[in-house]
Design a protein around this motif. Structure first.
Motif, PDB file in Angstrom:
ATOM      1  N   GLN A 107       0.837  -1.205   0.000  1.00 29.00           N
ATOM      2  CA  GLN A 107       0.000   0.000   0.000  1.00 29.00           C
ATOM      3  C   GLN A 107       0.867   1.249   0.000  1.00 29.00           C
ATOM      4  O   GLN A 107       0.614   2.202  -0.746  1.00 29.00           O
ATOM      5  CB  GLN A 107      -0.943  -0.003   1.210  1.00 29.00           C
ATOM      6  N   LYS A 108       1.890   1.268   0.830  1.00 30.62           N
ATOM      7  CA  LYS A 108       2.803   2.410   0.901  1.00 30.62           C
ATOM      8  C   LYS A 108       3.466   2.655  -0.454  1.00 30.62           C
ATOM      9  O   LYS A 108       3.511   3.778  -0.946  1.00 30.62           O
ATOM     10  CB  LYS A 108       3.862   2.163   1.975  1.00 30.62           C
ATOM     11  N   LYS A 109       3.960   1.602  -1.050  1.00 32.92           N
ATOM     12  CA  LYS A 109       4.653   1.746  -2.339  1.00 32.92           C
ATOM     13  C   LYS A 109       3.693   2.154  -3.459  1.00 32.92           C
ATOM     14  O   LYS A 109       4.069   2.903  -4.356  1.00 32.92           O
ATOM     15  CB  LYS A 109       5.376   0.454  -2.688  1.00 32.92           C
ATOM     16  N   ASN A 110       2.462   1.660  -3.407  1.00 35.42           N
ATOM     17  CA  ASN A 110       1.484   2.027  -4.436  1.00 35.42           C
ATOM     18  C   ASN A 110       1.120   3.504  -4.367  1.00 35.42           C
ATOM     19  O   ASN A 110       0.759   4.097  -5.388  1.00 35.42           O
ATOM     20  CB  ASN A 110       0.233   1.160  -4.332  1.00 35.42           C
ATOM     21  N   VAL A 111       1.206   4.102  -3.201  1.00 28.55           N
ATOM     22  CA  VAL A 111       0.929   5.532  -3.071  1.00 28.55           C
ATOM     23  C   VAL A 111       2.196   6.342  -3.349  1.00 28.55           C
ATOM     24  O   VAL A 111       2.227   7.203  -4.222  1.00 28.55           O
ATOM     25  CB  VAL A 111       0.378   5.859  -1.654  1.00 28.55           C
ATOM     26  N   ARG A 112       3.242   6.052  -2.632  1.00 29.62           N
ATOM     27  CA  ARG A 112       4.479   6.816  -2.732  1.00 29.62           C
ATOM     28  C   ARG A 112       5.150   6.684  -4.103  1.00 29.62           C
ATOM     29  O   ARG A 112       5.676   7.648  -4.644  1.00 29.62           O
ATOM     30  CB  ARG A 112       5.457   6.345  -1.642  1.00 29.62           C
TER      31      ARG A 112
END
Length: 108
Positions: free
Chosen positions: A91-96
């Motif tokens: 989730q973090k990587k998909n946003v950032r």
């Protein structure tokens, strides 16, 4: 096998065959050692270094599994659910990083 199942199997093995977990700092040191062994095989297989006699016959997958084993041990003894942690990391990587890599000229 799922990550959660792997955590359970490692925990069961440690508590029966392995007797108990090593301390957290000991496991951190063991993880560093295992990553070094993996790096050694990678450098000789894909890099410019030649194999020493003691490196011949070492299995890349086995070295990766050693790293994973110790990481699972550390997760178990510190109460980290790796399945949940990996999902949060995605989730973090998909946003950032949603467009970061597509916009990186070095990757084109």
């Amino acid at each position: 096998m799922t990550i959660r199942e792997a955590q359970q199997k490692v925990d069961q093995w440690i508590k029966t065959t392995g007797v108990r977990y090593f301390g957290e700092l000991t496991n951190m040191t063991i993880l560093t050692e295992e990553v070094g062994e993996l790096a050694r095989i990678m450098a000789r297989t894909y890099g410019e270094q030649s194999f020493k006699e003691s490196d011949k016959g070492r299995d890349l997958g086995d070295e990766m599994a050693d790293v994973l084993w110790v990481l699972i041990c550390m997760a178990n003894q510190t109460g980290v659910d790796l399945t949940e942690a990996l999902q949060k990391n995605f989730q973090k990587k998909n946003v950032r990083d949603a467009t970061r890599h597509q916009e990186n000229e070095k990757l084109k």
